[in-house]
Design a protein around this motif. Structure first.
Motif, PDB file in Angstrom:
ATOM      1  N   ILE A 277      -6.580  19.490 -18.207  1.00 45.27           N
ATOM      2  CA  ILE A 277      -6.133  18.091 -18.171  1.00 45.27           C
ATOM      3  C   ILE A 277      -5.754  17.701 -16.751  1.00 45.27           C
ATOM      4  O   ILE A 277      -6.092  16.614 -16.280  1.00 45.27           O
ATOM      5  N   ALA A 278      -5.067  18.601 -16.062  1.00 46.13           N
ATOM      6  CA  ALA A 278      -4.665  18.317 -14.682  1.00 46.13           C
ATOM      7  C   ALA A 278      -5.878  18.129 -13.777  1.00 46.13           C
ATOM      8  O   ALA A 278      -5.818  17.389 -12.798  1.00 46.13           O
ATOM      9  N   LEU A 279      -6.972  18.778 -14.112  1.00 47.55           N
ATOM     10  CA  LEU A 279      -8.184  18.660 -13.299  1.00 47.55           C
ATOM     11  C   LEU A 279      -9.136  17.591 -13.823  1.00 47.55           C
ATOM     12  O   LEU A 279     -10.295  17.540 -13.432  1.00 47.55           O
ATOM     13  N   GLY A 280      -8.669  16.762 -14.727  1.00 44.57           N
ATOM     14  CA  GLY A 280      -9.490  15.637 -15.178  1.00 44.57           C
ATOM     15  C   GLY A 280     -10.221  15.892 -16.480  1.00 44.57           C
ATOM     16  O   GLY A 280     -11.435  15.704 -16.542  1.00 44.57           O
ATOM     17  N   GLN A 281      -9.513  16.308 -17.501  1.00 49.43           N
ATOM     18  CA  GLN A 281     -10.079  16.514 -18.840  1.00 49.43           C
ATOM     19  C   GLN A 281     -11.242  17.510 -18.837  1.00 49.43           C
ATOM     20  O   GLN A 281     -12.271  17.292 -19.465  1.00 49.43           O
ATOM     21  N   VAL A 282     -11.075  18.620 -18.135  1.00 47.28           N
ATOM     22  CA  VAL A 282     -12.124  19.626 -18.032  1.00 47.28           C
ATOM     23  C   VAL A 282     -11.824  20.780 -18.976  1.00 47.28           C
ATOM     24  O   VAL A 282     -10.705  21.259 -19.037  1.00 47.28           O
TER      25      VAL A 282
END
Length: 135
Positions: free
Chosen positions: A47-52
C-alpha cells in the motif's frame, strides 16, 4: 569397525541430533514467518508503494495470447521478481530470529571454570617456583 557401527556412532552424537531438531524447527518456523511476511508485513508495504502486490511484480519478456474462446493459447513468459523480494524479506526475518535465539542461548551458557589442578600438578608447580626462587 564396520560401516554400520560408524553410522551408529555418527547418528547418536549430540551435534547430529541437535542438527536434526534444528532442521525440523526451522521448517516449521519458516512456514510461520512466510505467513507473517505474506499476510502482515507485505500488504502495508504494498500500500505504501502504491497498491502493489509484491507477488504479482514481474517483467514480461513475452506476453501470452488468448484464443477466441478465452483459453490461453500461449503462456506468458515473465521474470517474477516480486516473489524474490518476498523471499528475501522472509530470509532476513528468519536470519534475524535465529540470530536472536543464538544470542539468547549464548547468554545463558555459563563458562565452565578450568578444572582444579591435580595434586601432582600442584607439586610440580611448587617445585618449579622453588627452583625459580633459588636462582
Amino acid at each position: 569397525m564396520g560401516i554400520l557401527q560408524e553410522f551408529k556412532e555418527f547418528a547418536v552424537k549430540g551435534n547430529f541430533v541437535d542438527l536434526a531438531v534444528a532442521v525440523v524447527l526451522g521448517a516449521a518456523s519458516g512456514k510461520v514467518v512466510t505467513a507473517i511476511v505474506e499476510k502482515i508485513i507485505m500488504p502495508p508495504v504494498g500500500i505504501a508503494l502504491g497498491q502493489v502486490n509484491f507477488s504479482d511484480l514481474k517483467i514480461v519478456l513475452k506476453p501470452g495470447s488468448l484464443g477466441a474462446d478465452g483459453k490461453e493459447l500461449v503462456k506468458e513468459v515473465a521474470i517474477g521478481y516480486g516473489a524474490t523480494i518476498q523471499a528475501l524479506v522472509d530470509f532476513v526475518i528468519v536470519a534475524f530470529i535465529i540470530f536472536l535465539i543464538v544470542k539468547a542461548m549464548n547468554k545463558f551458557k555459563k563458562a565452565t571454570p578450568p578444572p582444579e589442578p591435580s595434586a601432582q600438578e600442584k607439586l610440580l608447580m611448587e617445585i618449579r617456583d622453588a627452583l625459580k626462587a633459588a636462582k
